[in-house]
Design a protein around this motif. Sequence first.
Motif, PDB file in Angstrom:
ATOM      1  N   SER A 154      14.972   7.102  17.206  1.00 42.64           N
ATOM      2  CA  SER A 154      15.428   7.659  15.862  1.00 42.64           C
ATOM      3  C   SER A 154      16.748   7.323  15.313  1.00 42.64           C
ATOM      4  O   SER A 154      16.621   7.242  14.113  1.00 42.64           O
ATOM      5  N   THR A 155      17.635   7.228  16.233  1.00 40.87           N
ATOM      6  CA  THR A 155      19.110   6.842  15.599  1.00 40.87           C
ATOM      7  C   THR A 155      19.012   5.429  15.001  1.00 40.87           C
ATOM      8  O   THR A 155      19.785   5.033  13.822  1.00 40.87           O
ATOM      9  N   ASP A 156      18.186   4.501  15.735  1.00 38.86           N
ATOM     10  CA  ASP A 156      18.030   3.315  15.115  1.00 38.86           C
ATOM     11  C   ASP A 156      17.405   3.267  13.936  1.00 38.86           C
ATOM     12  O   ASP A 156      17.605   2.299  13.028  1.00 38.86           O
ATOM     13  N   CYS A 157      16.363   3.942  13.787  1.00 34.88           N
ATOM     14  CA  CYS A 157      15.421   3.986  12.652  1.00 34.88           C
ATOM     15  C   CYS A 157      16.546   4.466  11.419  1.00 34.88           C
ATOM     16  O   CYS A 157      16.377   3.887  10.232  1.00 34.88           O
ATOM     17  N   LEU A 158      17.361   5.486  11.425  1.00 33.55           N
ATOM     18  CA  LEU A 158      18.314   5.860  10.427  1.00 33.55           C
ATOM     19  C   LEU A 158      19.171   4.770  10.149  1.00 33.55           C
ATOM     20  O   LEU A 158      19.652   4.559   8.913  1.00 33.55           O
ATOM     21  N   THR A 159      19.718   4.058  11.031  1.00 34.96           N
ATOM     22  CA  THR A 159      20.581   3.059  10.792  1.00 34.96           C
ATOM     23  C   THR A 159      19.990   1.950   9.903  1.00 34.96           C
ATOM     24  O   THR A 159      20.803   1.382   9.321  1.00 34.96           O
ATOM     25  N   LEU A 160      18.745   1.659   9.952  1.00 35.33           N
ATOM     26  CA  LEU A 160      18.291   0.666   9.289  1.00 35.33           C
ATOM     27  C   LEU A 160      18.517   0.864   7.764  1.00 35.33           C
ATOM     28  O   LEU A 160      18.267  -0.008   7.055  1.00 35.33           O
ATOM     29  N   CYS A 161      18.561   2.229   7.308  1.00 38.74           N
ATOM     30  CA  CYS A 161      18.726   2.457   5.591  1.00 38.74           C
ATOM     31  C   CYS A 161      19.969   1.992   5.511  1.00 38.74           C
ATOM     32  O   CYS A 161      20.308   1.881   4.194  1.00 38.74           O
ATOM     33  N   ASN A 162      20.860   1.158   6.300  1.00 36.05           N
ATOM     34  CA  ASN A 162      22.129   0.733   5.708  1.00 36.05           C
ATOM     35  C   ASN A 162      21.948  -0.907   5.743  1.00 36.05           C
ATOM     36  O   ASN A 162      22.967  -1.429   5.412  1.00 36.05           O
ATOM     37  N   SER A 163      20.858  -1.315   6.195  1.00 32.64           N
ATOM     38  CA  SER A 163      20.731  -2.771   6.003  1.00 32.64           C
ATOM     39  C   SER A 163      19.384  -3.232   5.124  1.00 32.64           C
ATOM     40  O   SER A 163      18.719  -4.085   5.369  1.00 32.64           O
ATOM     41  N   LEU A 164      19.337  -2.525   3.901  1.00 27.72           N
ATOM     42  CA  LEU A 164      18.268  -2.824   2.931  1.00 27.72           C
ATOM     43  C   LEU A 164      18.762  -3.924   2.194  1.00 27.72           C
ATOM     44  O   LEU A 164      19.863  -4.223   1.891  1.00 27.72           O
ATOM     45  N   PRO A 165      17.542  -4.682   1.495  1.00 23.49           N
ATOM     46  CA  PRO A 165      17.930  -5.722   0.585  1.00 23.49           C
ATOM     47  C   PRO A 165      19.083  -5.685  -0.392  1.00 23.49           C
ATOM     48  O   PRO A 165      18.900  -4.654  -0.959  1.00 23.49           O
ATOM     49  N   GLU A 166      19.641  -6.776  -0.737  1.00 22.92           N
ATOM     50  CA  GLU A 166      20.411  -6.801  -1.875  1.00 22.92           C
ATOM     51  C   GLU A 166      21.590  -5.629  -1.680  1.00 22.92           C
ATOM     52  O   GLU A 166      22.170  -5.242  -2.788  1.00 22.92           O
ATOM     53  N   GLY A 167      21.910  -5.311  -0.671  1.00 24.14           N
ATOM     54  CA  GLY A 167      22.972  -4.420  -0.482  1.00 24.14           C
ATOM     55  C   GLY A 167      22.936  -2.986  -0.831  1.00 24.14           C
ATOM     56  O   GLY A 167      23.758  -2.211  -0.856  1.00 24.14           O
ATOM     57  N   LYS A 222       0.805  -1.189   0.069  1.00 27.16           N
ATOM     58  CA  LYS A 222       0.017   0.095   0.104  1.00 27.16           C
ATOM     59  C   LYS A 222       0.855   1.144   0.106  1.00 27.16           C
ATOM     60  O   LYS A 222       0.569   2.307  -0.737  1.00 27.16           O
ATOM     61  N   LEU A 223       1.963   1.161   0.539  1.00 27.16           N
ATOM     62  CA  LEU A 223       2.866   2.362   0.771  1.00 27.16           C
ATOM     63  C   LEU A 223       3.314   2.507  -0.601  1.00 27.16           C
ATOM     64  O   LEU A 223       3.728   3.984  -0.766  1.00 27.16           O
ATOM     65  N   CYS A 224       3.542   1.832  -1.472  1.00 29.80           N
ATOM     66  CA  CYS A 224       4.553   1.963  -2.807  1.00 29.80           C
ATOM     67  C   CYS A 224       3.755   2.751  -3.596  1.00 29.80           C
ATOM     68  O   CYS A 224       4.159   3.165  -4.648  1.00 29.80           O
ATOM     69  N   THR A 225       2.428   3.184  -3.604  1.00 32.54           N
ATOM     70  CA  THR A 225       1.604   4.201  -4.205  1.00 32.54           C
ATOM     71  C   THR A 225       2.092   5.230  -4.443  1.00 32.54           C
ATOM     72  O   THR A 225       2.303   6.161  -5.415  1.00 32.54           O
ATOM     73  N   ASN A 226       2.969   5.865  -3.294  1.00 32.39           N
ATOM     74  CA  ASN A 226       3.375   7.203  -3.186  1.00 32.39           C
ATOM     75  C   ASN A 226       5.147   7.177  -3.291  1.00 32.39           C
ATOM     76  O   ASN A 226       5.751   8.035  -3.289  1.00 32.39           O
ATOM     77  N   TYR A 227       5.472   5.842  -3.098  1.00 34.58           N
ATOM     78  CA  TYR A 227       7.050   5.807  -2.525  1.00 34.58           C
ATOM     79  C   TYR A 227       7.718   4.739  -3.895  1.00 34.58           C
ATOM     80  O   TYR A 227       7.024   3.925  -4.105  1.00 34.58           O
ATOM     81  N   THR A 228       9.009   4.672  -3.432  1.00 37.69           N
ATOM     82  CA  THR A 228       9.635   3.562  -4.342  1.00 37.69           C
ATOM     83  C   THR A 228       9.887   2.144  -3.633  1.00 37.69           C
ATOM     84  O   THR A 228       9.516   2.309  -2.240  1.00 37.69           O
ATOM     85  N   ALA A 229      10.190   1.231  -4.421  1.00 43.31           N
ATOM     86  CA  ALA A 229      10.360  -0.062  -3.689  1.00 43.31           C
ATOM     87  C   ALA A 229      11.517   0.159  -2.702  1.00 43.31           C
ATOM     88  O   ALA A 229      11.271  -0.536  -1.656  1.00 43.31           O
ATOM     89  N   LEU A 230      12.383   1.009  -2.996  1.00 46.21           N
ATOM     90  CA  LEU A 230      13.534   0.805  -1.882  1.00 46.21           C
ATOM     91  C   LEU A 230      12.969   1.590  -0.512  1.00 46.21           C
ATOM     92  O   LEU A 230      13.378   1.126   0.575  1.00 46.21           O
TER      93      LEU A 230
END
Length: 237
Positions: free
Chosen positions: A122-135, A90-98
């Motif tokens: 908040s810091t943990d949320c931001l850190t998650l952007c470094n562990s996305l699928p397929e590197g 549902k969220l992808c209607t306005n955002y990219t797959a990444l």
Amino acid sequence: MPRLSTEHHMFIQTIAARRIVTSREAKELFSQCADVAGKRYDVEKELRDQVALMNSSLSTLFLEIRHGTCEVTGQRFYCFVNTQEDESSKLCTNYTALDFSFFRKIIEQMVTSGESPGSLESTDCLTLCNSLPEGKKMTYVHAKGLLRGWVSEKWLIEDRANNSFQLGPRVTIELSQYIQSVYSDHVTNCQLCGKLCLYGSHCEGSDCEAKFHEHCKQKLCNGSVSVRCPRCKVQWS
């Protein structure tokens, strides 16, 4: 199928554009639409019936005006939902797959966290952007912009006092089926209303696993001197 009137079409167009409104805003909007159409309704008593009437027509288009309560604040909302889409997309209607992969990581961490379920610093949320699928990588600037946008759109709630984020009303209203399906070992339903319960409280009975939304528990306890758990019958203090 019941025929919708002018006020119904106006209300649908407005809520479709806004995506989510509070219960108070929904009542005001419908009253305004009715005024334009020259109609009068007791919105305090009739709004739910009118929404059900609109949903009977919207269902053929795989759309729904769905109501629910924010677990964090207890505030009620009406949300315009596409029921045909997969719950996880549902969220992808306005955002990219990444972008959605980042959001899904946030949900995963919040739901599966044993220490503070439903919340993430908040810091943990931001850190998650470094562990996305397929590197794949995402910049902190882009991640911060996404978090701000998701708060504005009520996917997330920002707790500035504790420098953290919590799941917003759109998640519990639109993505509850996805969360219950993917994280069934980590979530449970409210014993009173039967809906997904992330932030509620457990029964005071030592052997009872019942969990309740705070707003549902308040309704149960309202005006009662003695309240017992509806599951194990233990009296609450």
